[in-house]
Write a protein that holds these residues in place. Structure first.
Motif, PDB file in Angstrom:
ATOM      1  N   VAL A 134       0.842  -1.201   0.000  1.00  0.00           N
ATOM      2  CA  VAL A 134       0.000   0.000   0.000  1.00  0.00           C
ATOM      3  C   VAL A 134       0.875   1.248   0.000  1.00  0.00           C
ATOM      4  N   GLU A 135       2.075   1.158   0.578  1.00  0.00           N
ATOM      5  CA  GLU A 135       2.985   2.303   0.579  1.00  0.00           C
ATOM      6  C   GLU A 135       3.432   2.641  -0.842  1.00  0.00           C
ATOM      7  N   GLU A 136       3.638   1.616  -1.664  1.00  0.00           N
ATOM      8  CA  GLU A 136       4.005   1.861  -3.057  1.00  0.00           C
ATOM      9  C   GLU A 136       2.876   2.569  -3.808  1.00  0.00           C
ATOM     10  N   GLU A 137       1.647   2.143  -3.547  1.00  0.00           N
ATOM     11  CA  GLU A 137       0.491   2.801  -4.156  1.00  0.00           C
ATOM     12  C   GLU A 137       0.466   4.285  -3.766  1.00  0.00           C
ATOM     13  N   LYS A 138       0.670   4.557  -2.492  1.00  0.00           N
ATOM     14  CA  LYS A 138       0.672   5.943  -2.018  1.00  0.00           C
ATOM     15  C   LYS A 138       1.816   6.725  -2.644  1.00  0.00           C
ATOM     16  N   PHE A 139       2.994   6.118  -2.720  1.00  0.00           N
ATOM     17  CA  PHE A 139       4.167   6.756  -3.316  1.00  0.00           C
ATOM     18  C   PHE A 139       3.881   7.158  -4.764  1.00  0.00           C
ATOM     19  N   CYS A 140       3.313   6.237  -5.546  1.00  0.00           N
ATOM     20  CA  CYS A 140       3.045   6.522  -6.957  1.00  0.00           C
ATOM     21  C   CYS A 140       2.003   7.635  -7.114  1.00  0.00           C
ATOM     22  N   ARG A 141       0.988   7.610  -6.293  1.00  0.00           N
ATOM     23  CA  ARG A 141      -0.053   8.642  -6.417  1.00  0.00           C
ATOM     24  C   ARG A 141       0.483  10.019  -6.030  1.00  0.00           C
ATOM     25  N   GLU A 142       1.346  10.055  -5.014  1.00  0.00           N
ATOM     26  CA  GLU A 142       1.904  11.340  -4.603  1.00  0.00           C
ATOM     27  C   GLU A 142       2.911  11.871  -5.617  1.00  0.00           C
ATOM     28  N   GLY A 146      -1.910   5.473  -9.895  1.00  0.00           N
ATOM     29  CA  GLY A 146      -1.461   4.234  -9.288  1.00  0.00           C
ATOM     30  C   GLY A 146      -0.378   3.554 -10.110  1.00  0.00           C
ATOM     31  N   HIS A 187      -1.502  -5.452  -4.638  1.00  0.00           N
ATOM     32  CA  HIS A 187      -2.561  -4.453  -4.463  1.00  0.00           C
ATOM     33  C   HIS A 187      -3.042  -3.965  -5.826  1.00  0.00           C
TER      34      HIS A 187
END
Length: 488
Positions: free
Chosen positions: A271-279, A284, A306
């Motif tokens: 989930v941290e990777e998902e957040k990283f990509c969106r930021e 995603g 995910h």
């Protein structure tokens, strides 16, 4: 098998080649009679398109290819038979295919035991940045030895840490694979986004974009062999969205397609990777990969935990493959990938050990059982069955690596990459279904493993290397790395 059992697809005898005919040159004969190995009296799970199985059958190997597979004894009159194997009490399957690994981590097993992915990486990157050629050769030998002894005939490694002055690290892995005698896909990894550029690895652990691309092209030109039966493929493999620039991803895809090799990376692991990509990118991971040219039949990604319905549909539409790593995902508490949904959508899926700093067992047989179990935790008792698990580890993996026409199933004309699993001992003898015994039971002993018709395991022991010497070398190099990194 000695208990006479079979799976649901018991079939009539398969096709046989005329033993008096000149073999196909692909068998290694070039028009001359080739040496044959005959394996008889075993249960067989071919993992072909129909799921054909035999309660008691035979496999004939001619040179480096399978000549015949069928029920009952091998046909009479075969010429130049140099070996006959009475395999009563055994199950024959295709050799296992590992689709994701990091060999160098063999000498950092047992560290960061209670961390999630990002914290685990932050703790271990400074250690890994001190590896060198002797360490990588020892670690690759240990990783390959463990897998080969457990039925892997085609291995893959994703190496992406290249400290300056460390020597020929990719060459060390290639040398180890040749010594073991296993088929190998070496994914030349790279990282160019250090911490100062918003990435996760420390700056001293990354290359420049130009260095990474130049080294990847050199590895392809030097080592990649696209011929039938090749023992060595090279793939282009920037590490992950949080350690690689958009430029490196895009240019690596262009390079790989110009050279005709496959592409590999990590995707949607946490989930941290998902957040990283969106930021960082405003989208995603799957959408980001598509913008960089990283979806396609020549691409496979590790983990893919995910993923929502749209992500799975994009992978299915483009033929992008997945390396499912259930033990590593559990070790790092990353989550459970939606493998049944991927399979239902038509996504190519294989199994991966992943690096042994997040899967200390280091062998693929465990992943068959764990893939079945963790996917049932998420999807119920019908989510995945034993035969699907075996297919993931064989033909599924071969498809993900782009080698399904050569290996992954026991069929005439394919490479003779096969394993005999001993199932008449204490751990398995009371399980009537041999495939269930293999997948659900304890790790089955490997009596014989062939790669291109050549034995790499005999009676549970490796033929190409001294296992005790490999173990000593890995222990010595692990201690050496610990001293250098200041963790001893």
């Amino acid at each position: 098998m000695s208990n006479g059992s079979t799976g649901p697809n018991q079939a009539a005898p398969g096709p046989h080649h005329d033993p008096d005919a000149n073999p196909d040159p692909a068998a290694g004969g070039s028009g001359a009679t080739v040496e044959r190995t005959v394996i008889e009296n075993c249960a067989i799970a071919t993992v072909d398109a129909a799921g054909t199985e035999y309660a008691t059958g035979h496999v004939v190997v001619a040179g480096q290819v399978i000549e015949a597979v069928g029920a009952g004894p091998a046909p009479a009159g075969l010429r130049n038979v140099v070996r006959r194997v009475d395999a009563a009490g055994h199950l024959a399957t295709p050799g296992l295919v590992n689709t994701h690994h990091h060999f160098y981590q063999w000498i950092t097993r047992g560290l960061a035991q209670n961390s999630g992915l990002f914290d685990w990486l932050v703790e271990l990157y400074p250690v890994w940045a001190r590896i060198d050629e002797p360490m990588v050769h020892a670690a690759a030998s240990g990783s390959l030895a463990m897998m080969a002894r457990g039925g892997v005939t085609t291995a893959m490694d994703h190496h992406y840490v290249f400290p300056r002055g460390a020597g020929d690290l990719l060459g060390a892995e290639i040398r180890a694979a040749a010594e073991l005698g296993v088929r190998f896909t070496a994914a030349r990894g790279s990282m160019d986004r250090g911490r100062s550029e918003g990435g996760l690895p420390p700056d001293f652990a990354v290359e420049s974009t130009e260095e990474a691309l130049r080294a990847t092209e050199s590895a392809i030109d030097t080592h990649h062999d696209a011929s039938f039966g090749s023992m060595l493929h090279i793939a282009a493999a920037p590490c992950s969205p949080f350690s690689v620039s958009t430029e490196l991803l895009r240019e690596a895809a262009v390079l790989a397609r110009r050279k005709g090799v496959r592409l590999h990376t990590h995707g949607s692991e946490t989930v941290e990777e998902e957040k990283f990509c969106r930021e960082l990118f405003g989208m995603g991971p799957t959408a980001y990969f598509e913008t960089t040219g990283w979806l396609g039949e020549d691409v496979w990604m590790a983990h893919c935990v995910h993923m929502d319905d749209a992500d799975i549909a994009a992978f299915a539409r483009t033929g992008t493959g997945v390396a499912h790593c259930p033990s590593s995902n559990a070790r790092l508490a990353a989550g459970i990938a939606r493998v049944p949904d991927m399979l239902a959508a038509g996504v190519p899926v294989g199994l991966g050990v992943d690096g042994t700093a997040s899967n200390e067992a280091g062998e693929l047989h465990t992943e068959l059982r764990n893939a079945l179990l963790v996917n049932r935790l998420r999807g119920g008792p019908a989510a995945l069955d034993a035969r699907q698990a075996l297919r993931l580890a064989t033909l599924g993996g071969a498809r993900v690596l782009g080698r399904a026409a050569e290996t992954g199933s026991l069929e005439p004309g394919k490479l003779a990459d096969l394993v005999l699993w001993k199932l008449d001992g204490l751990g398995h003898a009371s399980i009537a279904d041999p495939v269930a015994a293999l997948v659900l039971g304890p790790a089955a002993p490997v009596t014989l493993s062939l790669v291109g018709g050549r034995p790499v395991v005999e009676s549970g022991r490796l033929t190409g290397v001294d296992e005790d010497a490999v173990a000593r070398a890995t222990r010595e190099q692990a201690r050496r790395l610990a001293r250098i990194a200041g963790i001893d």
